[in-house]
Design a protein around this motif. Structure first.
Motif, mmCIF file in Angstrom:
data_model
loop_
_atom_site.group_PDB
_atom_site.id
_atom_site.type_symbol
_atom_site.label_atom_id
_atom_site.label_comp_id
_atom_site.label_asym_id
_atom_site.label_seq_id
_atom_site.Cartn_x
_atom_site.Cartn_y
_atom_site.Cartn_z
ATOM 1 N N ASN A 47 0.776 -1.220 0.193
ATOM 2 C CA ASN A 47 -0.228 0.042 0.038
ATOM 3 C C ASN A 47 0.828 1.248 0.024
ATOM 4 O O ASN A 47 1.953 1.212 0.768
ATOM 5 C CB ASN A 47 -0.902 -0.054 1.379
ATOM 6 C CG ASN A 47 -1.704 1.121 1.116
ATOM 7 O OD1 ASN A 47 -2.591 1.427 0.493
ATOM 8 N ND2 ASN A 47 -1.817 1.890 2.358
ATOM 9 N N ILE A 48 0.618 2.241 -0.860
ATOM 10 C CA ILE A 48 1.233 3.489 -0.813
ATOM 11 C C ILE A 48 0.509 4.614 -0.074
ATOM 12 O O ILE A 48 -0.474 5.058 -0.368
ATOM 13 C CB ILE A 48 1.307 4.142 -2.376
ATOM 14 C CG1 ILE A 48 1.945 2.915 -3.082
ATOM 15 C CG2 ILE A 48 2.284 5.088 -2.488
ATOM 16 C CD1 ILE A 48 3.185 2.265 -2.682
ATOM 17 N N ASP A 49 1.141 4.726 0.925
ATOM 18 C CA ASP A 49 0.328 5.747 1.915
ATOM 19 C C ASP A 49 0.395 7.336 1.204
ATOM 20 O O ASP A 49 -0.649 8.127 1.583
ATOM 21 C CB ASP A 49 1.052 5.878 3.354
ATOM 22 C CG ASP A 49 0.774 4.490 4.033
ATOM 23 O OD1 ASP A 49 -0.457 3.991 3.953
ATOM 24 O OD2 ASP A 49 1.685 3.777 4.696
ATOM 25 N N ILE A 50 1.802 7.671 0.604
ATOM 26 C CA ILE A 50 1.784 8.834 0.046
ATOM 27 C C ILE A 50 2.043 8.825 -1.334
ATOM 28 O O ILE A 50 3.358 8.723 -1.720
ATOM 29 C CB ILE A 50 2.926 9.692 0.936
ATOM 30 C CG1 ILE A 50 2.821 9.680 2.376
ATOM 31 C CG2 ILE A 50 3.208 11.081 0.268
ATOM 32 C CD1 ILE A 50 3.922 10.238 3.184
ATOM 33 N N PRO A 51 1.108 8.640 -2.044
ATOM 34 C CA PRO A 51 1.205 8.526 -3.486
ATOM 35 C C PRO A 51 1.626 9.739 -4.118
ATOM 36 O O PRO A 51 1.452 10.846 -3.876
ATOM 37 C CB PRO A 51 -0.034 8.093 -3.919
ATOM 38 C CG PRO A 51 -0.940 8.478 -3.022
ATOM 39 C CD PRO A 51 -0.175 8.564 -1.817
ATOM 40 N N PRO A 52 2.268 9.799 -5.290
ATOM 41 C CA PRO A 52 2.940 8.196 -6.134
ATOM 42 C C PRO A 52 3.933 7.898 -5.415
ATOM 43 O O PRO A 52 4.843 8.918 -5.072
ATOM 44 C CB PRO A 52 2.911 8.643 -7.480
ATOM 45 C CG PRO A 52 3.433 10.077 -7.342
ATOM 46 C CD PRO A 52 2.896 10.766 -6.183
ATOM 47 N N GLU A 55 -12.457 4.502 -3.990
ATOM 48 C CA GLU A 55 -11.586 5.821 -4.227
ATOM 49 C C GLU A 55 -10.081 5.318 -4.188
ATOM 50 O O GLU A 55 -8.866 6.188 -4.550
ATOM 51 C CB GLU A 55 -11.733 6.706 -3.182
ATOM 52 C CG GLU A 55 -13.024 7.390 -3.471
ATOM 53 C CD GLU A 55 -13.374 8.393 -2.166
ATOM 54 O OE1 GLU A 55 -12.523 8.274 -1.324
ATOM 55 O OE2 GLU A 55 -14.264 9.122 -2.438
ATOM 56 N N ALA A 56 -9.692 3.916 -3.909
ATOM 57 C CA ALA A 56 -8.279 3.452 -3.864
ATOM 58 C C ALA A 56 -7.704 3.593 -5.326
ATOM 59 O O ALA A 56 -8.625 3.407 -6.301
ATOM 60 C CB ALA A 56 -8.373 2.041 -3.450
ATOM 61 N N LEU A 57 -6.595 4.028 -5.288
ATOM 62 C CA LEU A 57 -5.655 4.171 -6.506
ATOM 63 C C LEU A 57 -5.177 3.188 -7.168
ATOM 64 O O LEU A 57 -4.680 2.196 -6.863
ATOM 65 C CB LEU A 57 -4.613 5.468 -6.346
ATOM 66 C CG LEU A 57 -5.201 6.597 -5.708
ATOM 67 C CD1 LEU A 57 -3.649 7.494 -5.402
ATOM 68 C CD2 LEU A 57 -5.748 7.367 -6.701
ATOM 69 N N LYS A 65 -6.363 -0.750 -1.043
ATOM 70 C CA LYS A 65 -5.010 -0.362 -1.166
ATOM 71 C C LYS A 65 -4.741 0.639 -2.531
ATOM 72 O O LYS A 65 -5.200 0.553 -3.293
ATOM 73 C CB LYS A 65 -4.001 -1.578 -1.226
ATOM 74 C CG LYS A 65 -3.961 -2.409 0.072
ATOM 75 C CD LYS A 65 -3.122 -3.486 -0.350
ATOM 76 C CE LYS A 65 -2.787 -4.188 1.220
ATOM 77 N NZ LYS A 65 -1.768 -5.282 0.925
ATOM 78 N N ASN A 66 -3.902 1.651 -2.078
ATOM 79 C CA ASN A 66 -3.338 2.619 -3.082
ATOM 80 C C ASN A 66 -2.074 1.883 -3.795
ATOM 81 O O ASN A 66 -1.177 1.530 -3.276
ATOM 82 C CB ASN A 66 -2.988 3.979 -2.600
ATOM 83 C CG ASN A 66 -4.143 4.758 -2.143
ATOM 84 O OD1 ASN A 66 -4.947 4.929 -2.855
ATOM 85 N ND2 ASN A 66 -4.122 5.508 -0.881
ATOM 86 N N ARG A 67 -2.249 1.971 -5.237
ATOM 87 C CA ARG A 67 -1.121 1.496 -6.029
ATOM 88 C C ARG A 67 -0.977 2.633 -7.236
ATOM 89 O O ARG A 67 -1.581 2.635 -8.051
ATOM 90 C CB ARG A 67 -1.547 0.242 -6.534
ATOM 91 C CG ARG A 67 -1.683 -0.868 -5.776
ATOM 92 C CD ARG A 67 -2.229 -2.160 -6.387
ATOM 93 N NE ARG A 67 -2.707 -3.249 -5.503
ATOM 94 C CZ ARG A 67 -3.657 -3.508 -4.767
ATOM 95 N NH1 ARG A 67 -4.619 -2.563 -4.771
ATOM 96 N NH2 ARG A 67 -3.640 -4.527 -4.101
ATOM 97 N N ALA A 68 -0.131 3.341 -6.742
ATOM 98 C CA ALA A 68 0.152 4.598 -7.486
ATOM 99 C C ALA A 68 1.800 4.958 -7.647
ATOM 100 O O ALA A 68 2.318 5.072 -6.544
ATOM 101 C CB ALA A 68 -0.580 5.867 -7.084
ATOM 102 N N TYR A 69 2.206 5.069 -8.825
ATOM 103 C CA TYR A 69 3.815 4.963 -9.096
ATOM 104 C C TYR A 69 4.197 6.037 -9.843
ATOM 105 O O TYR A 69 3.122 6.601 -10.709
ATOM 106 C CB TYR A 69 4.073 3.960 -9.629
ATOM 107 C CG TYR A 69 3.805 2.634 -8.544
ATOM 108 C CD1 TYR A 69 4.229 2.253 -7.304
ATOM 109 C CD2 TYR A 69 2.545 1.922 -8.882
ATOM 110 C CE1 TYR A 69 3.763 1.210 -6.496
ATOM 111 C CE2 TYR A 69 1.816 0.975 -7.963
ATOM 112 C CZ TYR A 69 2.659 0.769 -6.756
ATOM 113 O OH TYR A 69 2.188 -0.338 -6.101
ATOM 114 N N ASP A 70 5.455 6.461 -9.724
ATOM 115 C CA ASP A 70 6.170 7.564 -10.495
ATOM 116 C C ASP A 70 7.008 6.679 -11.415
ATOM 117 O O ASP A 70 7.999 6.075 -11.063
ATOM 118 C CB ASP A 70 6.870 8.456 -9.655
ATOM 119 C CG ASP A 70 7.684 9.420 -10.298
ATOM 120 O OD1 ASP A 70 7.745 9.466 -11.682
ATOM 121 O OD2 ASP A 70 8.352 10.536 -9.591
ATOM 122 N N ILE A 71 6.721 6.956 -12.822
ATOM 123 C CA ILE A 71 7.492 6.040 -13.796
ATOM 124 C C ILE A 71 8.632 6.929 -14.349
ATOM 125 O O ILE A 71 9.267 6.520 -15.613
ATOM 126 C CB ILE A 71 6.519 5.406 -14.793
ATOM 127 C CG1 ILE A 71 5.898 6.585 -15.745
ATOM 128 C CG2 ILE A 71 5.520 4.475 -14.089
ATOM 129 C CD1 ILE A 71 5.061 5.641 -16.836
#
Length: 341
Positions: free
Chosen positions: A124-129, A199-201, A293-299
């Protein structure tokens, strides 16, 4: 660029990602060798390559022949989440299997190794991304052992024992994906519901983009001991996912939302009841976690260093997936009054 005459080994070639990578490399005219675990898996790959080997990550003595004469190894093979797999097997394949594969590649003089990890090492990503430096926080045995396998690979790369990099794909999907078929079917049949507010990413990656990323990573011979998150153009909420899929299927968007806590408790109870009988539970806690769970990433690191760029937006990817499911009969044809967005 690595030697174009020697073949590139793809482990886990019978799986969804491995097969797509074989198709991609084959279409590019790049010689490939496919590694599978069971002899019965070889026939299905003959159209893509005649160079198919049977080898087992739990039997290190079988791996040197698989890597012999190769220009590089794409290590995709892993055991995913299955109810009947022991923790020991997860560790033997996802962690120690990486070590065995690296040792075989080094013994045979293979110059480069691209290892497939997972965004799940971050959970889980607490502070996305999240970027590649986001702390590891694996949430189940699959993610724990994938993190262990990634650490083993990175230790080898940093020690200079072999050149290589690690890819951490986000949520993989694409044409032919059987795991996301349930999501598309439930929306098509108007049976999909949210656990929580939706609202989960989520951050998907098209398996075809992932295949291109693997090739880019293999070609980047001046880059070693680095990890890269590989995802689609943007992350979005689960509700946005469902709305786009519903619109393209020509059905109303899902509205039903169930509370998280009771559903998580029900999932836990279901797992407890089913486990002694070896039955696959109809509801898992990890399935409930999918909704929260948040799944958000910087690619941007992969874009900057590897030159990676996703080819389509989410809508285009969904359009291709639905077309493929309809072609195979996994989804019904579009309604008569349906109009493409």
């Amino acid at each position: 660029m690595p030697d174009p005459v020697r073949p590139f080994l793809v482990t886990g070639a019978a799986g969804f990602v491995g097969r797509h990578l074989l198709e991609h490399l084959n279409a590019r005219g790049i010689p490939v060798r496919a590694m599978v675990r069971r002899p019965e898996q070889t026939a299905d790959l003959q159209a893509l390559t005649t160079d198919v080997v049977v080898a087992d990550l739990e039997r290190p003595e079988t791996l040197r022949e698989a890597t012999r004469g190769c220009a590089g190894v794409y290590h995709i093979a892993a055991v995913f989440r299955q109810q009947d797999v022991t923790d020991e097997t997860f560790r033997a394949i996802n962690a120690e299997g990486v070590r065995h594969m690296l040792d075989a590649a080094i013994a045979e003089g293979v110059p480069r190794f691209v290892h497939c990890s997972t965004n799940g090492v971050h959970s889980n990503i607490d502070i996305p991304p999240a970027d590649e430096d986001y702390p590891f926080n694996p949430g189940d045995i699959y993610q724990v052992t994938k993190a262990e396998g990634e650490k083993i690979a990175m230790d080898y790369f940093r020690a200079g024992r072999i050149d290589g990099v690690i890819l951490r794909p986000t949520m993989i999907y694409g044409p032919g994906d059987r795991r996301t078929l349930k999501l598309f079917r439930m929306i098509a049949r108007r049976r999909f519901f949210y656990v929580g507010r939706g609202e989960a990413l989520t951050h998907w990656v098209d398996v075809r983009d992932l295949s291109r990323a693997f090739e880019l990573a293999m070609d980047a011979t001046d880059v070693t001991a680095e990890a890269f998150l590989i995802g689609g153009r943007r992350y979005m909420t689960l509700a946005e996912n469902a709305q786009e899929i519903a619109a393209q299927l020509g059905v109303p968007e899902p509205r039903l939302r169930l509370p998280v806590a009771p559903m998580m408790a029900l999932a836990h109870a279901t797992e407890i009841v089913c486990k002694p009988f070896g039955i696959e539970p109809p509801l898992f806690r990890r399935r409930v976690a999918f909704f929260v769970k948040n799944r958000a990433y910087d690619i941007s690191k992969a874009q900057r260093i590897l030159g990676y760029e996703p080819q389509q937006d989410f809508a285009g990817e969904v359009r291709d997936i639905i077309a493929d499911y309809r072609r195979t009969g996994d989804l019904p044809p579009a309604p008569a009054d349906w109009k493409a967005a």
